[in-house]
Design a protein around this motif. Structure first.
Motif, PDB file in Angstrom:
ATOM      1  N   ALA A 167       0.832  -1.212   0.000  1.00 13.69           N
ATOM      2  CA  ALA A 167       0.000   0.000   0.000  1.00 13.69           C
ATOM      3  C   ALA A 167       0.865   1.259   0.000  1.00 13.69           C
ATOM      4  O   ALA A 167       0.527   2.254  -0.641  1.00 13.69           O
ATOM      5  N   ASP A 168       1.995   1.213   0.720  1.00 10.98           N
ATOM      6  CA  ASP A 168       2.908   2.361   0.770  1.00 10.98           C
ATOM      7  C   ASP A 168       3.473   2.671  -0.606  1.00 10.98           C
ATOM      8  O   ASP A 168       3.548   3.820  -1.026  1.00 10.98           O
ATOM      9  N   VAL A 169       3.905   1.611  -1.299  1.00  7.48           N
ATOM     10  CA  VAL A 169       4.524   1.780  -2.619  1.00  7.48           C
ATOM     11  C   VAL A 169       3.496   2.308  -3.624  1.00  7.48           C
ATOM     12  O   VAL A 169       3.777   3.228  -4.387  1.00  7.48           O
ATOM     13  N   LEU A 170       2.296   1.746  -3.590  1.00  3.87           N
ATOM     14  CA  LEU A 170       1.259   2.175  -4.528  1.00  3.87           C
ATOM     15  C   LEU A 170       0.875   3.637  -4.273  1.00  3.87           C
ATOM     16  O   LEU A 170       0.623   4.393  -5.208  1.00  3.87           O
ATOM     17  N   GLU A 171       0.850   4.021  -2.994  1.00  6.57           N
ATOM     18  CA  GLU A 171       0.524   5.407  -2.668  1.00  6.57           C
ATOM     19  C   GLU A 171       1.631   6.345  -3.140  1.00  6.57           C
ATOM     20  O   GLU A 171       1.376   7.432  -3.649  1.00  6.57           O
ATOM     21  N   LEU A 172       2.870   5.861  -2.988  1.00  5.38           N
ATOM     22  CA  LEU A 172       4.042   6.653  -3.380  1.00  5.38           C
ATOM     23  C   LEU A 172       4.020   6.974  -4.874  1.00  5.38           C
ATOM     24  O   LEU A 172       4.416   8.058  -5.297  1.00  5.38           O
ATOM     25  N   ILE A 173       3.560   6.032  -5.678  1.00  6.58           N
ATOM     26  CA  ILE A 173       3.547   6.255  -7.137  1.00  6.58           C
ATOM     27  C   ILE A 173       2.202   6.819  -7.595  1.00  6.58           C
ATOM     28  O   ILE A 173       1.979   6.995  -8.783  1.00  6.58           O
ATOM     29  N   GLY A 174       1.302   7.082  -6.640  1.00 15.53           N
ATOM     30  CA  GLY A 174       0.004   7.638  -7.002  1.00 15.53           C
ATOM     31  C   GLY A 174      -0.832   6.685  -7.826  1.00 15.53           C
ATOM     32  O   GLY A 174      -1.516   7.097  -8.764  1.00 15.53           O
ATOM     33  N   TYR A 175      -0.778   5.413  -7.470  1.00 15.33           N
ATOM     34  CA  TYR A 175      -1.489   4.389  -8.240  1.00 15.33           C
ATOM     35  C   TYR A 175      -3.008   4.542  -8.114  1.00 15.33           C
ATOM     36  O   TYR A 175      -3.524   4.767  -7.019  1.00 15.33           O
ATOM     37  N   ARG A 176      -3.686   4.448  -9.243  1.00 19.67           N
ATOM     38  CA  ARG A 176      -5.145   4.554  -9.254  1.00 19.67           C
ATOM     39  C   ARG A 176      -5.760   3.229  -9.696  1.00 19.67           C
ATOM     40  O   ARG A 176      -5.782   2.927 -10.886  1.00 19.67           O
ATOM     41  N   PRO A 177      -6.259   2.441  -8.738  1.00 17.93           N
ATOM     42  CA  PRO A 177      -6.891   1.175  -9.121  1.00 17.93           C
ATOM     43  C   PRO A 177      -8.233   1.417  -9.805  1.00 17.93           C
ATOM     44  O   PRO A 177      -8.883   2.433  -9.560  1.00 17.93           O
ATOM     45  N   THR A 178      -8.625   0.497 -10.682  1.00 17.46           N
ATOM     46  CA  THR A 178      -9.921   0.622 -11.342  1.00 17.46           C
ATOM     47  C   THR A 178     -10.993  -0.135 -10.569  1.00 17.46           C
ATOM     48  O   THR A 178     -12.179   0.075 -10.792  1.00 17.46           O
ATOM     49  N   ALA A 179     -10.562  -1.030  -9.707  1.00 16.69           N
ATOM     50  CA  ALA A 179     -11.520  -1.787  -8.908  1.00 16.69           C
ATOM     51  C   ALA A 179     -10.884  -2.156  -7.577  1.00 16.69           C
ATOM     52  O   ALA A 179      -9.681  -2.420  -7.506  1.00 16.69           O
ATOM     53  N   GLN A 180     -11.686  -2.158  -6.531  1.00 15.20           N
ATOM     54  CA  GLN A 180     -11.179  -2.574  -5.233  1.00 15.20           C
ATOM     55  C   GLN A 180     -12.255  -3.370  -4.516  1.00 15.20           C
ATOM     56  O   GLN A 180     -13.408  -2.969  -4.435  1.00 15.20           O
ATOM     57  N   LEU A 181     -11.851  -4.545  -4.057  1.00 18.21           N
ATOM     58  CA  LEU A 181     -12.761  -5.381  -3.285  1.00 18.21           C
ATOM     59  C   LEU A 181     -12.025  -5.757  -2.005  1.00 18.21           C
ATOM     60  O   LEU A 181     -11.103  -6.571  -2.033  1.00 18.21           O
TER      61      LEU A 181
END
Ligand SMILES: [Zn+2]
Length: 114
Positions: free
Chosen positions: A16-30
């Protein structure tokens, strides 16, 4: 050069830290599972769902380029550097102490005996 405690690093540095760092935008979350475009091979469509990440298990997998691993592997792949350098950089970017091997439970380096 001191060794990094990769086991401790994996526990410390979350996907989660890494994805936040790169500003990742998921298209779906479950729940803790994310799907979206792959940040590694650069899938064309922003609505792509080829990339799957599980924040609780701290693992990712891309169904297109077959990249997979944990948060450390993802940062190393994204920044194209060896795991050792990737962990050092990630700790610095996130403001976390580097988990050196031989460090005590408080994270302090052992005393140097002359
Ligand atoms: Zn991919």
């Amino acid at each position: 050069m001191s060794g990094i405690d990769y086991r401790a690093a994996r526990a410390l540095l979350r996907l989660a830290d890494v994805l936040e760092l790169i500003g990742y935008r998921p298209t779906a979350q479950l729940g803790q599972q994310l799907r979206g475009p792959c940040p590694l091979h650069g899938s064309g469509s922003p609505r792509s769902r080829v990339f799957a990440a599980h924040l609780g298990k701290n693992v990712y997998h891309c169904f297109r380029c077959a990249a997979s691993g944990n948060a450390l592997d993802l940062w190393a792949a994204l920044t194209r550097q060896p795991l050792y350098a990737a962990v050092l950089e990630l700790c610095e970017r996130l403001g976390r102490p580097v988990p050196w091997l031989g460090a005590g439970p408080t994270g302090e380096l052992p005393m140097n005996d002359p």
